[in-house]
Design a protein around this motif. Structure first.
Motif, PDB file in Angstrom:
ATOM      1  N   LEU A   1      14.340  30.445  52.855  1.00 60.42           N
ATOM      2  CA  LEU A   1      14.996  29.486  53.750  1.00 60.42           C
ATOM      3  C   LEU A   1      14.222  28.171  53.815  1.00 60.42           C
ATOM      4  CD1 LEU A   1      15.545  31.935  56.759  1.00 60.42           C
ATOM      5  CD2 LEU A   1      17.092  31.518  54.848  1.00 60.42           C
ATOM      6  N   GLY A   2      12.925  28.266  53.515  1.00 61.12           N
ATOM      7  CA  GLY A   2      12.048  27.108  53.704  1.00 61.12           C
ATOM      8  C   GLY A   2      12.367  25.956  52.768  1.00 61.12           C
ATOM      9  N   GLY A   3      12.625  26.269  51.501  1.00 58.59           N
ATOM     10  CA  GLY A   3      12.900  25.201  50.540  1.00 58.59           C
ATOM     11  C   GLY A   3      14.149  24.433  50.917  1.00 58.59           C
ATOM     12  N   VAL A   4      15.194  25.152  51.279  1.00 64.95           N
ATOM     13  CA  VAL A   4      16.462  24.516  51.654  1.00 64.95           C
ATOM     14  C   VAL A   4      16.287  23.710  52.947  1.00 64.95           C
ATOM     15  CG1 VAL A   4      18.856  24.955  52.307  1.00 64.95           C
ATOM     16  CG2 VAL A   4      17.792  26.323  50.498  1.00 64.95           C
ATOM     17  N   SER A   5      15.587  24.287  53.911  1.00 69.63           N
ATOM     18  CA  SER A   5      15.425  23.619  55.215  1.00 69.63           C
ATOM     19  C   SER A   5      14.542  22.386  55.092  1.00 69.63           C
ATOM     20  CB  SER A   5      14.812  24.599  56.219  1.00 69.63           C
ATOM     21  OG  SER A   5      15.578  25.773  56.263  1.00 69.63           O
ATOM     22  N   ALA A   6      13.483  22.505  54.293  1.00 66.23           N
ATOM     23  CA  ALA A   6      12.600  21.351  54.094  1.00 66.23           C
ATOM     24  C   ALA A   6      13.340  20.239  53.359  1.00 66.23           C
ATOM     25  CB  ALA A   6      11.355  21.772  53.321  1.00 66.23           C
ATOM     26  N   THR A   7      14.313  20.612  52.540  1.00 60.77           N
ATOM     27  CA  THR A   7      15.148  19.607  51.873  1.00 60.77           C
ATOM     28  C   THR A   7      15.980  18.849  52.903  1.00 60.77           C
ATOM     29  OG1 THR A   7      15.215  20.986  49.897  1.00 60.77           O
ATOM     30  CG2 THR A   7      16.868  19.243  50.063  1.00 60.77           C
ATOM     31  N   PHE A   8      16.540  19.579  53.870  1.00 61.93           N
ATOM     32  CA  PHE A   8      17.255  18.910  54.970  1.00 61.93           C
ATOM     33  C   PHE A   8      16.308  17.971  55.728  1.00 61.93           C
ATOM     34  CE2 PHE A   8      20.654  22.173  54.740  1.00 61.93           C
ATOM     35  CZ  PHE A   8      21.764  21.385  54.996  1.00 61.93           C
ATOM     36  N   ALA A   9      15.108  18.468  56.035  1.00 54.25           N
ATOM     37  CA  ALA A   9      14.147  17.659  56.789  1.00 54.25           C
ATOM     38  C   ALA A   9      13.787  16.402  56.001  1.00 54.25           C
ATOM     39  CB  ALA A   9      12.901  18.485  57.100  1.00 54.25           C
ATOM     40  N   GLY A  10      13.532  16.584  54.712  1.00 54.54           N
ATOM     41  CA  GLY A  10      13.152  15.454  53.868  1.00 54.54           C
ATOM     42  C   GLY A  10      14.295  14.455  53.728  1.00 54.54           C
ATOM     43  N   ALA A  11      15.519  14.967  53.628  1.00 55.53           N
ATOM     44  CA  ALA A  11      16.689  14.087  53.525  1.00 55.53           C
ATOM     45  C   ALA A  11      16.804  13.239  54.791  1.00 55.53           C
ATOM     46  CB  ALA A  11      17.950  14.911  53.300  1.00 55.53           C
ATOM     47  N   ARG A  12      16.465  13.848  55.920  1.00 51.56           N
ATOM     48  CA  ARG A  12      16.485  13.114  57.200  1.00 51.56           C
ATOM     49  C   ARG A  12      15.415  12.007  57.185  1.00 51.56           C
ATOM     50  NH1 ARG A  12      19.497  12.901  62.187  1.00 51.56           N
ATOM     51  NH2 ARG A  12      18.068  12.275  63.825  1.00 51.56           N
ATOM     52  N   LEU A  13      14.213  12.386  56.711  1.00 55.00           N
ATOM     53  CA  LEU A  13      13.113  11.415  56.678  1.00 55.00           C
ATOM     54  C   LEU A  13      13.461  10.231  55.779  1.00 55.00           C
ATOM     55  CD1 LEU A  13      10.006  11.415  57.772  1.00 55.00           C
ATOM     56  CD2 LEU A  13       9.489  11.641  55.350  1.00 55.00           C
ATOM     57  N   LEU A  14      14.099  10.538  54.648  1.00 60.01           N
ATOM     58  CA  LEU A  14      14.414   9.492  53.673  1.00 60.01           C
ATOM     59  C   LEU A  14      15.730   8.774  53.986  1.00 60.01           C
ATOM     60  CD1 LEU A  14      13.437  11.403  50.387  1.00 60.01           C
ATOM     61  CD2 LEU A  14      12.084   9.692  51.612  1.00 60.01           C
ATOM     62  N   ARG A  15      16.351   9.176  55.100  1.00 59.87           N
ATOM     63  CA  ARG A  15      17.634   8.596  55.523  1.00 59.87           C
ATOM     64  C   ARG A  15      18.696   8.681  54.437  1.00 59.87           C
ATOM     65  NH1 ARG A  15      14.505   3.847  58.856  1.00 59.87           N
ATOM     66  NH2 ARG A  15      14.244   5.081  60.727  1.00 59.87           N
ATOM     67  N   PHE A  16      18.807   9.842  53.840  1.00 68.11           N
ATOM     68  CA  PHE A  16      19.856  10.118  52.858  1.00 68.11           C
ATOM     69  C   PHE A  16      21.226  10.050  53.520  1.00 68.11           C
ATOM     70  CE2 PHE A  16      18.084  12.834  49.087  1.00 68.11           C
ATOM     71  CZ  PHE A  16      17.179  11.827  48.797  1.00 68.11           C
ATOM     72  N   THR A  17      22.236   9.698  52.733  1.00 71.73           N
ATOM     73  CA  THR A  17      23.618   9.832  53.202  1.00 71.73           C
ATOM     74  C   THR A  17      23.988  11.316  53.208  1.00 71.73           C
ATOM     75  OG1 THR A  17      24.532   9.788  50.978  1.00 71.73           O
ATOM     76  CG2 THR A  17      24.228   7.658  52.064  1.00 71.73           C
ATOM     77  N   ALA A  18      25.139  11.623  53.814  1.00 70.70           N
ATOM     78  CA  ALA A  18      25.600  13.024  53.840  1.00 70.70           C
ATOM     79  C   ALA A  18      25.776  13.543  52.409  1.00 70.70           C
ATOM     80  CB  ALA A  18      26.911  13.126  54.615  1.00 70.70           C
ATOM     81  N   ALA A  19      26.337  12.706  51.532  1.00 73.00           N
ATOM     82  CA  ALA A  19      26.576  13.145  50.147  1.00 73.00           C
ATOM     83  C   ALA A  19      25.264  13.391  49.414  1.00 73.00           C
ATOM     84  CB  ALA A  19      27.404  12.101  49.403  1.00 73.00           C
ATOM     85  N   GLU A  20      24.285  12.538  49.633  1.00 78.69           N
ATOM     86  CA  GLU A  20      22.982  12.734  49.000  1.00 78.69           C
ATOM     87  C   GLU A  20      22.307  14.005  49.521  1.00 78.69           C
ATOM     88  OE1 GLU A  20      21.617   8.058  48.233  1.00 78.69           O
ATOM     89  OE2 GLU A  20      21.329   8.996  50.203  1.00 78.69           O
ATOM     90  N   THR A  21      22.427  14.226  50.821  1.00 81.74           N
ATOM     91  CA  THR A  21      21.842  15.430  51.422  1.00 81.74           C
ATOM     92  C   THR A  21      22.478  16.680  50.819  1.00 81.74           C
ATOM     93  OG1 THR A  21      21.496  14.222  53.481  1.00 81.74           O
ATOM     94  CG2 THR A  21      21.400  16.624  53.608  1.00 81.74           C
ATOM     95  N   GLN A  22      23.802  16.645  50.735  1.00 83.19           N
ATOM     96  CA  GLN A  22      24.561  17.762  50.168  1.00 83.19           C
ATOM     97  C   GLN A  22      24.091  18.054  48.739  1.00 83.19           C
ATOM     98  OE1 GLN A  22      28.739  16.796  49.740  1.00 83.19           O
ATOM     99  NE2 GLN A  22      29.322  18.757  50.643  1.00 83.19           N
ATOM    100  N   ASN A  23      23.879  17.025  47.961  1.00 84.91           N
ATOM    101  CA  ASN A  23      23.447  17.198  46.578  1.00 84.91           C
ATOM    102  C   ASN A  23      22.034  17.793  46.505  1.00 84.91           C
ATOM    103  OD1 ASN A  23      24.073  16.630  43.663  1.00 84.91           O
ATOM    104  ND2 ASN A  23      22.147  15.497  43.867  1.00 84.91           N
ATOM    105  N   ALA A  24      21.139  17.252  47.313  1.00 81.80           N
ATOM    106  CA  ALA A  24      19.755  17.736  47.303  1.00 81.80           C
ATOM    107  C   ALA A  24      19.692  19.193  47.741  1.00 81.80           C
ATOM    108  CB  ALA A  24      18.883  16.858  48.207  1.00 81.80           C
ATOM    109  N   VAL A  25      20.472  19.532  48.749  1.00 83.98           N
ATOM    110  CA  VAL A  25      20.490  20.922  49.231  1.00 83.98           C
ATOM    111  C   VAL A  25      21.022  21.844  48.130  1.00 83.98           C
ATOM    112  CG1 VAL A  25      21.635  22.494  50.850  1.00 83.98           C
ATOM    113  CG2 VAL A  25      20.593  20.369  51.677  1.00 83.98           C
ATOM    114  N   GLY A  26      22.018  21.378  47.408  1.00 83.55           N
ATOM    115  CA  GLY A  26      22.554  22.174  46.298  1.00 83.55           C
ATOM    116  C   GLY A  26      21.484  22.465  45.264  1.00 83.55           C
ATOM    117  N   ILE A  27      20.706  21.462  44.926  1.00 86.12           N
ATOM    118  CA  ILE A  27      19.647  21.639  43.934  1.00 86.12           C
ATOM    119  C   ILE A  27      18.584  22.600  44.477  1.00 86.12           C
ATOM    120  CG2 ILE A  27      17.844  20.436  42.638  1.00 86.12           C
ATOM    121  CD1 ILE A  27      19.659  17.969  42.585  1.00 86.12           C
ATOM    122  N   ALA A  28      18.283  22.479  45.764  1.00 83.78           N
ATOM    123  CA  ALA A  28      17.285  23.366  46.372  1.00 83.78           C
ATOM    124  C   ALA A  28      17.756  24.821  46.338  1.00 83.78           C
ATOM    125  CB  ALA A  28      17.000  22.925  47.809  1.00 83.78           C
TER     126      ALA A  28
END
Lengths: 367, 367
Positions: free
Chosen positions: A73-100
């Motif tokens: 769960l950590g890799g996926v959740s940290a991806t959400f956290a990092g996307a928040r830090l980097l101010r990703f858009t929803a689509a970018e967050t969705q993509n990063a989470v998919g890769i995670a």
């Protein structure tokens, strides 16, 4: 590092250790960027929130099957956290989470080996990669989390279902799981599933019973309450971090819960002898207090002496858990004990006390 | 790269692509070492053998649940192959495999995205890491494969069981799975699960039916025979690699199965229109020939014209599969078509023809 020492924090919804994955990711991303302490904390809170919600969604059966939730769960959740830090858009967050999701894994069978803490490191690396690849316009699927062949369905335990999955984001922001039920900061460097039994054994140690007079020791859990404690007869202190028997033995022998006693050296002959008198059992009927953490968890340590007398203690709310938190002073002294340099340790404490206003670079430089 | 183009080899026991993970690992390890072609081939054969046996052990339900076998089994199997190449002891092999298990993963939900082929690359990277970390004396558990919370149990499908797991190494060396049932070299750059339907559609294309006269097209599989083909209405050629509808449409429209038609560009209006007339169904009763590959697999493409007439073709043994192999000349021409430099392509062909006696460095330098 916290995960390597089994000294890390715990979240009972996660059944794992949020900060060991989320914090390294946020520190890595903050490096070389102008990030305020407030923005950092905001991302951290989101990471813990997602990890707790994912933990509830995949359910207990997933953990029992063999997954190591900290990495899974950590890799996926940290991806959400990092996307928040980097101010990703929803689509970018969705993509990063998919890769995670494509990199998620880690099995509990590694508990008590050097590989176990590396799970947390690999999960953190995966999160950073997923975010960076997204920034480089590399694409995965948008349905990695909730597709019928996606994360929740593949890794979710048998008690999880559509209703659970669709409730995943319900009541978002109503309360934050970092505060309720809250993080649990370990008092001792071993698996938190042994914390209840450790406290019970410490109480029994006050009786100063002679080890030779002990006939048997029963250690009683609710069913599966000991799933994380995969070693019943550990050979080393490292394996002992995942052994209720070793923890109870140390307590009764008056040995301290130091990092040294949970290292790669062999367990002592005395501990081995005492562990030989122990057995685990399970009581599905026994009900601990409503405050028990995790919900319904208890450990009873029951000593039967050669003369037939019985001494028993039960613990449901171990010291360090959110319902019996360590004081700030206790947390600070735990920090000072683990830190190699006392001068820097004080500077870091100072920075953390003023976290909301600190610039992350200052803190990162100290760490 | 083979996996990125969906032009790679297939093994029906694996339900995935052995060489896309095993070969890069062996080439990486051979680099800078004195490895003979014979030793290289020996390790490659072991890798394919392990991957096929693991594929049988985890069973079909594992794939159907959502795992991408190429990466899930590939990392572990390539670790075995690499351990063979490096002449690891049994204990070292066990350790490396344990570390690989902790990194295993990859979900089919990524099919048709850039992330899917990266699964193979990540699995290869994990294998190399697992071997290198073992050489650096880094330790994991010894029971990662067969513990009750280990690889086979956690990733194994519901039809797999103890008997299957314990038969994992039975009859070792009696025959080699790289030869029986053997590797399947794809004729076309799309998922091999679409190969049957592609051949059937190519036969139907010989009838030169007018697309406008087609009322509907039924595509019939055995249950779950289309699990890998996750796109029913693909938007791009890339998604079309995992779409029987797109493959059948190209064939009937007389469009070639070139790499260009399976790239990131949008599908044509004609293909989209034709796909709108298609539907999939499943026939559990229909029995294909005993030679069907994978066992029991078939695809029927049945066209109903506006005038009510029906044209139907069934394929169970597609061209390129071990029962209908490409000739050496066909394989060589496939190679030449994919190679960017024809001069180097010929040199590589020469080296591969003399593989048993070649020094790996020579070949690696050409690649």
């Amino acid at each position: 590092m916290g995960h390597a020492l089994d000294y890390d924090d715990v979240h009972s919804d996660v059944r794992g250790h949020p900060s060991s994955v989320i914090l390294p990711v946020l520190f890595a991303l903050a490096s070389g960027r102008e990030i305020s302490g407030k923005r950092f904390l905001d991302s951290y809170i989101i990471g813990v929130e997602v990890m707790a919600r994912l933990g509830q969604a995949v359910g207990t059966a997933s953990y029992l099957k063999g997954w190591h939730n900290t990495s899974l769960l950590g890799g996926v959740s940290a991806t959400f956290a990092g996307a928040r830090l980097l101010r990703f858009t929803a689509a970018e967050t969705q993509n990063a989470v998919g890769i995670a999701v494509s990199q998620a894994g880690g099995l509990r069978v590694q508990f008590g080996t050097e590989m176990k803490p590396l799970h947390a490191g690999l999960a953190a690396q995966q999160a950073v990669q997923s975010l960076e690849w997204t920034q480089q316009d590399f694409h995965g699927t948008k349905t990695a989390l909730d597709s019928i062949i996606g994360f929740l369905h593949v890794y979710g335990g048998k008690e999880a279902n559509e209703a659970v999955y669709s409730a995943l984001a319900e009541d978002w922001g109503k309360f934050w799981r970092i505060a309720a039920p809250g993080l649990w900061f370990k008092r001792n460097p071993f698996c938190s599933a042994a914390a209840h039994g450790a406290d019970a054994a410490l109480e029994l140690a006050q009786l100063h019973l002679d080890a030779a007079s002990i006939k048997k020791i029963d250690i009683i859990f609710p069913p599966n309450g000991d799933a994380a404690l995969i070693h019943t007869r550990p050979k080393t202190g490292e394996q002992g971090r995942f052994s209720i028997e070793y923890v109870v033995a140390l307590a009764l022998l008056g040995q301290p819960f130091t990092l040294g006693n949970f290292g790669s050296t062999a367990v002592s002959v005395e501990a081995e002898k005492l562990m030989g008198k122990m057995s685990r059992s399970y009581d599905a009927e026994h009900k601990p207090t409503a405050q028990a953490i995790p919900k319904g968890r208890f450990t009873i340590v029951r000593i039967t002496l050669a003369d037939g007398s019985i001494h028993s203690r039960e613990v449901s709310v171990p010291k360090g858990s959110p319902q019996a938190p360590l004081t700030d002073a206790e947390l600070e002294s735990k920090w000072r004990e683990s830190a190699p340099d006392q001068h820097i340790a004080e500077q870091i404490l100072e920075a953390i006390r003023g976290m909301e206003n600190v610039r992350l670079e200052e803190l990162a430089e100290l760490l």
